[in-house]
Design a protein around this motif. Structure first.
Motif, PDB file in Angstrom:
ATOM      1  N   HIS A 300       0.719  -1.311   0.212  1.00  0.00           N
ATOM      2  CA  HIS A 300       0.009   0.101   0.014  1.00  0.00           C
ATOM      3  C   HIS A 300       0.732   1.210  -0.087  1.00  0.00           C
ATOM      4  O   HIS A 300       0.536   2.286  -0.667  1.00  0.00           O
ATOM      5  N   LYS A 315      -4.413  -6.562   5.481  1.00  0.00           N
ATOM      6  CA  LYS A 315      -4.752  -5.478   4.930  1.00  0.00           C
ATOM      7  C   LYS A 315      -4.032  -4.358   5.371  1.00  0.00           C
ATOM      8  O   LYS A 315      -3.031  -4.323   6.316  1.00  0.00           O
ATOM      9  N   GLN A 318      -3.189   0.956   8.084  1.00  0.00           N
ATOM     10  CA  GLN A 318      -4.397   2.200   8.533  1.00  0.00           C
ATOM     11  C   GLN A 318      -5.716   2.049   7.829  1.00  0.00           C
ATOM     12  O   GLN A 318      -6.794   2.933   8.023  1.00  0.00           O
ATOM     13  N   GLU A 319      -6.135   0.864   7.526  1.00  0.00           N
ATOM     14  CA  GLU A 319      -7.375   0.695   7.028  1.00  0.00           C
ATOM     15  C   GLU A 319      -8.104  -0.079   7.966  1.00  0.00           C
ATOM     16  O   GLU A 319      -7.856  -1.310   8.481  1.00  0.00           O
TER      17      GLU A 319
END
Length: 514
Positions: A300, A315, A318-319
């Motif tokens: 990311h 993931k 920060q998600e």
């Protein structure tokens, strides 16, 4: 000590251990260094440094000095979580670093203990190997002193340059210092894009002295000093102002107070992901971070969207999860009838999320209060209720999840069956051809227990659309239904019955229409 083949336990009875123990964990002098390897010139303004600290139990950091780790916690996002345990994998370094590097859980990458038997890196490569495939122009580097991370292909494949030392043979204190010095030189004098560096002395200190010891805290301080050197080198780069640096610190497993890991104790299962960089909130303490999130965060931060075929379980850090159960944190309480869970652990409620309900009209009486019908719990609270019954394997749930546990409910005097139904809100489906119910489930089958998913169209009689008759261990589920003519909405029910049998976990509920 670990139950499976251990990389550390043999040290106490070998000459290598004697050599390592003779070196003070506070030693900071670096041995003479050869010239650092020359990396290709980097091509990205987005850059990532991943620092692995073996066997670093995060709840001991507060008692250490560790100014650089503590500053990162203030300036970045710090998510703690628990590992799996056997039979999925031991809480050992082979599975732990494989999980970090590949971004998938052991049931995919295949590494269950330190023999690395069953490894499936061909399908699930480490993030450096993946970057070499999709962004070969990046300049990458890896430095390790636990040799299997190179020899087994866990971390180093795909790196443009590597430093591989043998800490088990020579001792980790000096080799950790060498890794810090060479990496510092590369950061100051070259233009790398992505780096992975590993420090091993915390694990040695944990084995030799225990995680409750001053020696363990001292080892944390030394590695914190290494981290500080790397952070300073990044900020000293002449091009730093025009670069976007992300720094991630993580560990592969925890340690018992007395020293050792590999088993299912909470202290052995403790892990963390600590990250600071662009788009990463300062001071955040998310409860839905898992160890598989390291690789996803690397991608990311480099602007790489993972292909679904990679099968990542992680993931970006920060998600946040948007699961409805995540709204229940304010309602979480401490133990009621459970005796093996510390009083300060707030981790369960029977309060359903807004729009949801629990139907217990057919539920028996008595039993353990926490598990009377569908409840909502955290991994730490639920898996503490009873060890070594595969509750530790609920790895694809995040944060708060729904659980129906007839086994734990029956640990206190009760009468009648466990019979409880979790009901979702009604979701609009008018004008749609199909609706899909997605969720993750962790289910163990025994005896005459039943677990069914039912759908109710326009509030009508629920119709069974899925029945579980065998174990489904921490797996994503998708049930797609054709929308009947005239249907305006649908709600779903999770109906579980049992009599001192096992359990059913539901999380990540998501409704999509087509």
């Amino acid at each position: 000590m670990p139950r499976s083949l251990s990389r550390r336990s043999v040290l106490a009875t070998t000459a290598a251990a004697a050599t390592a123990a003779a070196v003070s964990p506070l030693a900071t002098a670096s041995p003479a260094l050869a010239a650092a390897p020359t990396l290709p010139n980097g091509t990205s303004k987005d850059k990532v440094l991943v620092v692995g600290m073996d066997g670093l139990r995060h709840d001991v950091i507060a008692a250490a000095n560790a100014p650089h780790l503590k500053a990162m916690m203030a300036n970045g996002t710090y998510g703690t979580s628990l590992l799996y345990a056997d039979p999925m994998a031991a809480t050992s370094s082979g599975p732990g670093w494989s999980t970090i590097s590949t971004g998938v859980w052991p049931d995919k990458h295949g590494v269950k203990e330190n023999s690395f038997a069953g490894k499936n890196y061909a399908k699930y490569p480490g993030f450096l190997a993946r970057l070499a495939q999709v962004r070969p122009q990046l300049s990458t580097y890896a430095a390790v002193d636990w040799k299997p991370l190179d020899a087994q292909g866990t971390v180093t494949p795909g790196a443009d340059a590597t430093l591989v030392l043998d800490g088990d043979r020579d001792g980790y204190t000096a080799h950790d210092a060498t890794i810090a010095a060479e990496t510092e030189s590369i950061l100051r004098n070259q233009n790398p894009d992505v780096l992975f560096v590993y420090f091993g002395q915390t694990d040695i200190a944990g084995h030799n002295s225990g995680a409750a010891s001053a020696a363990y805290r001292q080892a944390i301080d030394v590695q914190d000093g290494h981290l500080g050197r790397l952070l300073a080198a990044i900020k000293a780069r002449p091009t730093y102002a025009g670069e976007r640096w992300t720094v991630i610190v993580t560990t592969d497993h925890g340690h018992t107070d007395a020293g050792g890991h590999g088993g299912s104790a909470i202290e052995e299962r403790r892990t963390f992901v600590l990250a600071q960089g662009p788009g990463i909130a300062p001071g955040a303490r998310p409860a839905d971070t898992r160890l598989v999130d390291v690789a996803a965060t690397v991608f990311h931060q480099l602007g790489i969207v993972p292909d679904p075929s990679w099968g990542l379980d992680g993931k970006p850090i920060q998600e946040r999860s948007t699961d409805p159960f995540e709204t229940l944190y304010p309602a979480l309480a401490g133990r009621a009838d459970e005796t093996g869970i510390p009083a300060g652990v707030l981790g369960w409620t029977r309060t359903a999320p807004s729009g949801w309900s629990v139907v217990n009209s057919a539920m028996g009486t008595g039993g353990v209060a926490e598990w009377r019908g569908w409840s909502f719990a955290t991994d730490e609270f639920w898996s503490r209720s009873q060890r070594d019954q595969s509750r530790e394997l609920n790895v694809r749930s995040r944060g708060v999840f729904a659980v129906a546990d007839s086994d734990e409910w029956a640990d206190k005097t009760f009468s009648g069956p466990f019979d409880s139904t979790l009901v979702t809100p009604a979701y609009a489906v008018a004008g749609k051809a199909a609706v899909t119910l997605g969720f993750t489930t962790h289910y163990r089958q025994e005896g005459a227990q039943s677990a069914r998913v039912l759908a109710s169209w326009n509030g009508g009689t629920p119709v069974e659309v899925k029945r579980y008759t065998a174990d489904v261990i921490a797996q994503p589920q998708a049930i797609t239904l054709a929308v009947p003519s005239g249907a305006a909405n649908v709600s779903f029910r999770f109906h579980y019955t049992g009599s001192n049998n096992w359990y059913w976990v539901i999380d990540g509920v998501k409704i999509t229409t087509a």
